[in-house]
Design a protein around this motif. Structure first.
Motif, short mmCIF file in Angstrom:
data_model
loop_
_atom_site.label_atom_id
_atom_site.label_comp_id
_atom_site.label_asym_id
_atom_site.label_seq_id
_atom_site.Cartn_x
_atom_site.Cartn_y
_atom_site.Cartn_z
N SER A 79 0.85 -1.28 0.00
CA SER A 79 -0.07 0.00 0.11
C SER A 79 0.76 1.35 0.03
O SER A 79 2.05 1.22 0.23
CB SER A 79 -0.88 0.07 1.37
N SER A 108 -18.84 5.24 0.03
CA SER A 108 -19.63 5.19 1.45
C SER A 108 -18.57 5.92 2.39
O SER A 108 -17.46 6.24 2.47
CB SER A 108 -19.54 3.77 2.04
N SER A 109 -19.45 6.77 3.34
CA SER A 109 -18.69 7.73 4.20
C SER A 109 -19.53 7.76 5.34
O SER A 109 -20.77 7.45 5.86
CB SER A 109 -18.73 9.24 3.45
N ASP A 166 -14.59 9.29 7.63
CA ASP A 166 -14.13 7.92 7.10
C ASP A 166 -14.66 7.62 5.71
O ASP A 166 -15.88 7.67 5.77
CB ASP A 166 -14.18 6.91 7.98
N THR A 226 -14.76 5.19 2.23
CA THR A 226 -14.43 4.12 1.19
C THR A 226 -14.83 4.13 -0.15
O THR A 226 -15.85 4.68 -0.46
CB THR A 226 -14.83 2.72 1.56
N ALA A 253 -10.90 -1.03 -3.78
CA ALA A 253 -11.32 -0.24 -2.52
C ALA A 253 -10.24 0.56 -2.01
O ALA A 253 -9.04 -0.03 -1.62
CB ALA A 253 -12.09 -1.17 -1.68
N ASP A 300 -9.47 3.43 1.08
CA ASP A 300 -9.82 3.91 2.45
C ASP A 300 -9.20 5.24 2.52
O ASP A 300 -8.07 5.61 2.14
CB ASP A 300 -9.39 3.27 3.41
N GLN A 325 -9.46 9.14 4.95
CA GLN A 325 -10.02 9.69 6.01
C GLN A 325 -9.73 11.46 5.91
O GLN A 325 -8.70 11.79 5.37
CB GLN A 325 -9.18 9.55 7.53
N ILE A 372 -4.91 9.14 2.68
CA ILE A 372 -5.48 7.82 1.72
C ILE A 372 -4.48 7.03 1.48
O ILE A 372 -3.43 7.22 1.65
CB ILE A 372 -5.72 8.41 0.26
#
Length: 104
Positions: A2, A40-41, A49, A51, A58, A60, A62, A74
């Motif tokens: 990542s 989605s949050s 937060d 995604t 996907a 993630d 913040q 991110i």
């Protein structure tokens, strides 16, 4: 492996107005990702937060809202890490416009 991205987006709106504008503009993210995306949050105090799912991946993220900046974190999974620098540059160039623009 990542790849994290950290960007601070300065603003002069104050914390509550910045949160309101982010909430009002969140739907725009779908249009800025090639092929569209499902976002989605969930707010947890002053942190959003998220995604973001697109092209079988996907991501993630913040957003921490402060009085004078929004801290964007991110984590890009796997091969998406190759796009970290262009994504970071786009966030620095247009992130404030996208997230904090007033459309009232």
């Amino acid at each position: 492996m990542s790849q994290p991205i950290h960007v601070d987006l300065p603003h002069t709106l104050g914390r509550e107005e910045a949160k309101r504008r982010i909430a009002a503009n969140l739907h725009k993210l779908q249009n800025h990702i090639p092929g569209g995306a499902e976002v989605s949050s969930d707010w947890a105090g002053d942190r959003l937060d998220m995604t973001i799912a697109a092209m079988g991946q996907a991501v993630d993220a913040q957003l921490g809202v402060e009085d004078r900046f929004v801290r964007v974190n991110i984590v890009l999974p796997g091969l998406l890490g190759m796009f970290a620098k262009p994504i970071e540059a786009a966030l620095r160039a247009k992130g404030s416009d996208l997230l904090l623009e007033d459309k009232r």
